[in-house]
Design a protein around this motif. Sequence first.
Motif, short mmCIF file in Angstrom:
data_model
loop_
_atom_site.label_atom_id
_atom_site.label_comp_id
_atom_site.label_asym_id
_atom_site.label_seq_id
_atom_site.Cartn_x
_atom_site.Cartn_y
_atom_site.Cartn_z
N GLY A 69 29.10 -54.83 3.27
CA GLY A 69 29.60 -53.50 2.63
C GLY A 69 29.42 -52.23 3.71
O GLY A 69 29.84 -50.98 3.50
N ASP A 70 28.44 -52.58 4.88
CA ASP A 70 28.08 -51.44 5.44
C ASP A 70 29.39 -50.85 6.49
O ASP A 70 30.14 -51.69 6.83
CB ASP A 70 26.94 -51.83 6.37
N LYS A 71 29.30 -49.59 6.59
CA LYS A 71 30.46 -49.02 7.39
C LYS A 71 29.95 -48.47 8.65
O LYS A 71 29.18 -47.51 8.38
CB LYS A 71 31.46 -48.17 6.80
N VAL A 72 30.39 -48.74 9.71
CA VAL A 72 29.76 -48.26 11.10
C VAL A 72 31.07 -47.92 12.26
O VAL A 72 32.13 -48.34 11.79
CB VAL A 72 28.82 -49.20 11.65
N TYR A 73 30.57 -47.35 12.94
CA TYR A 73 31.60 -46.83 14.15
C TYR A 73 30.91 -46.53 15.34
O TYR A 73 29.59 -46.04 15.28
CB TYR A 73 32.38 -45.74 13.72
N MET A 74 31.59 -46.51 16.42
CA MET A 74 31.11 -45.97 17.51
C MET A 74 31.88 -45.47 18.70
O MET A 74 33.10 -45.89 18.79
CB MET A 74 30.23 -47.22 18.50
N SER A 75 31.61 -44.29 19.04
CA SER A 75 32.48 -43.45 19.88
C SER A 75 32.37 -44.18 21.27
O SER A 75 31.44 -44.40 21.92
CB SER A 75 32.29 -42.12 20.06
N ILE A 76 33.75 -44.47 21.85
CA ILE A 76 33.55 -44.79 23.21
C ILE A 76 34.11 -43.85 24.29
O ILE A 76 35.12 -43.33 24.60
CB ILE A 76 34.73 -45.94 23.51
N ARG A 77 32.90 -43.22 24.80
CA ARG A 77 32.70 -41.78 25.48
C ARG A 77 33.95 -40.95 25.28
O ARG A 77 34.45 -40.14 25.97
CB ARG A 77 33.22 -42.36 26.92
N ASN A 78 33.87 -40.75 23.88
CA ASN A 78 34.69 -39.73 23.18
C ASN A 78 36.38 -39.91 23.39
O ASN A 78 37.06 -39.03 23.07
CB ASN A 78 34.43 -38.18 23.69
N LYS A 79 36.84 -40.90 24.13
CA LYS A 79 38.13 -41.25 24.40
C LYS A 79 38.72 -42.64 23.60
O LYS A 79 39.57 -42.88 23.90
CB LYS A 79 38.32 -41.20 25.66
N LYS A 290 43.72 -45.17 27.80
CA LYS A 290 44.21 -46.06 29.03
C LYS A 290 45.24 -46.97 28.92
O LYS A 290 45.69 -47.72 29.94
CB LYS A 290 43.08 -46.22 29.99
N GLU A 291 45.79 -47.25 27.80
CA GLU A 291 46.88 -48.36 27.97
C GLU A 291 48.24 -47.92 28.71
O GLU A 291 48.65 -48.72 29.28
CB GLU A 291 47.25 -48.64 26.41
N GLU A 292 48.48 -46.74 28.47
CA GLU A 292 49.63 -46.39 29.37
C GLU A 292 49.56 -46.37 30.71
O GLU A 292 50.65 -46.46 31.53
CB GLU A 292 50.12 -44.77 28.73
N ILE A 293 48.42 -46.79 31.35
CA ILE A 293 48.26 -46.69 32.87
C ILE A 293 47.63 -48.26 32.93
O ILE A 293 46.76 -48.33 34.25
CB ILE A 293 47.57 -45.69 33.39
N GLY A 294 47.62 -49.10 32.32
CA GLY A 294 47.06 -50.53 32.54
C GLY A 294 46.04 -50.88 31.85
O GLY A 294 45.11 -51.86 32.02
N SER A 295 45.45 -50.12 30.99
CA SER A 295 44.12 -50.34 30.05
C SER A 295 42.94 -50.29 30.93
O SER A 295 41.92 -51.16 30.97
CB SER A 295 44.32 -51.56 29.37
N GLU A 296 43.01 -49.53 32.13
CA GLU A 296 41.77 -49.65 33.02
C GLU A 296 40.75 -48.84 32.71
O GLU A 296 40.84 -47.96 31.47
CB GLU A 296 42.46 -49.16 34.59
N GLY A 297 39.58 -48.75 33.52
CA GLY A 297 38.58 -47.61 33.22
C GLY A 297 37.82 -48.09 32.07
O GLY A 297 37.90 -48.85 31.52
N ASN A 298 36.67 -47.26 32.04
CA ASN A 298 35.77 -47.62 31.14
C ASN A 298 35.83 -47.38 29.53
O ASN A 298 34.96 -47.54 28.93
CB ASN A 298 34.38 -46.92 31.48
N THR A 299 37.06 -46.57 29.27
CA THR A 299 37.59 -46.59 27.97
C THR A 299 38.79 -47.26 27.47
O THR A 299 39.18 -47.11 26.36
CB THR A 299 37.91 -45.02 27.76
N GLY A 300 39.46 -48.05 28.46
CA GLY A 300 40.45 -48.79 28.33
C GLY A 300 40.26 -50.32 27.44
O GLY A 300 38.87 -50.61 27.36
#
Length: 470
Positions: A69-79, A290-300
């Motif tokens: 029942g716990d609900k959690v989230y994590m922002s991935i570098r705000n992107k 970053k999906e539109e450019i190949g899902s690269e980088g630390n937020t893709g």
Amino acid sequence: MEQSYKRQKLDVWADLTPEKQKAINTYAEHFKSFLNQAKTEREFVSTAIKELQAAGFKPIAHCDKLKPGDKVYMSIRNKGLAMAVIGSLDLTEGMNLLGSHIDSPRFDTKANSVQEHNNLSYLATQYYGGVKKYQWTTIPLAIHGVITKADGTVLPITIGEAENEPVFFFTDLLPHLSREQMSKSAASFISAEQLKLLVGSQPLADSASKTPYRDKILSIFHEKYGVNECDLIGAELEIVPAAKARDVGLDASMIACYGQDDKLCSFASFTALAAIDSCKRTVVSFLYDKEEIGSEGNTGAQSRLYELFLMELIQRSLQRFDDLLYNRIISRSYMISSDVSDAFDPMYPEVFDQANNAYLAQGLCLIKHTGAGGKSGSNDANSEFLRSVINIFEEARLPWQIGTLSKIDMGGGGTIAKFAAKTGMQVVDAGIPVLCMHAPMEICHKLDLYYSYLAYKAFLLEMNLLADDK
């Protein structure tokens, strides 16, 4: 006597009660309001987090132990964004996941972007993702993004959305002088370097500078936002249409707005998970950049930060973690890659396989494989998993369809599915059909939006461990 060997499709219009129509319209209004605030990936994350917090979600870093029942989230570098609801079953039974992306085709400013040419001021840009460049000329544009100052302050910037704010343009040549331009191919008659954003036409007063028009723009940024040229070099400024989401058609049955690929499916995915209070299997939704450019980088989607969220879930739920445990759980997990599908357009029938294409107002579109040509770059879902997903939609009496992207050698495209599948989980694409994909304004059907939200929610709640994975 009804023939059982033929598929009996749900008649969505015959099944449409006044109560369902009201729910569809209410959800559509929520969607339009949300996307008006979330034209960039950063804006989507911040707006979604507000709604998640209102629904009782907490940062996973604030939870030492997780229980059902716990609900959690994590922002991935705000992107990017990861979110979950912990299920009653042990996590070793696996998870049900949704994966979509919140970046969209657009234009970004270059590092040294402020320029002047013949007494006009411009911002030099670089297109992001697959765009038809000519579609972006002569339409009102807005600037969204962030500027990071020397002291680390991150300053959100939005110019061109309010009625009293100026808008910006990429200019085009008048028809009277376009004979040579119009003889070129559509891919080349507007060049990337011609797409400089018109932002001013006034020089800096009493300036002895050789670039007074450029300096005027720099001075405006300094006066209004307290930033200098060095701050602008490191800024993330995105050029997007300065237009609100609008109903389309005399019957107001469709929606036009910027960024539906893939904020459309992302909205349906995150609201489906946010509406869940309890579940058997732990449910997760990832919103990738970053999906539109190949899902690269630390937020893709190829970033291990999303895996880190799953590792945190396991550690905080089971109070133990190792590589073998993690990989066993992933092998028992199932994902819908929720990315938009191309809707059949009767104005361009020659590029579509009409028997295997998505259509507006027919519900969520399952896509067994994406890619190009001989399934290059495709995930290609397993039959057992695809049939299980179909069973869920059939039992819930939700409209669904099956599709591919165009005729075989006409083109192609990919999603984040192949990256998730590399981890060992079962993945299938299932997205909402749109017209005018990658255009400045894309079109979806309200019925597809709402029923896809219900379909994603049904998948999260009803997908069970397959026999082969036990």
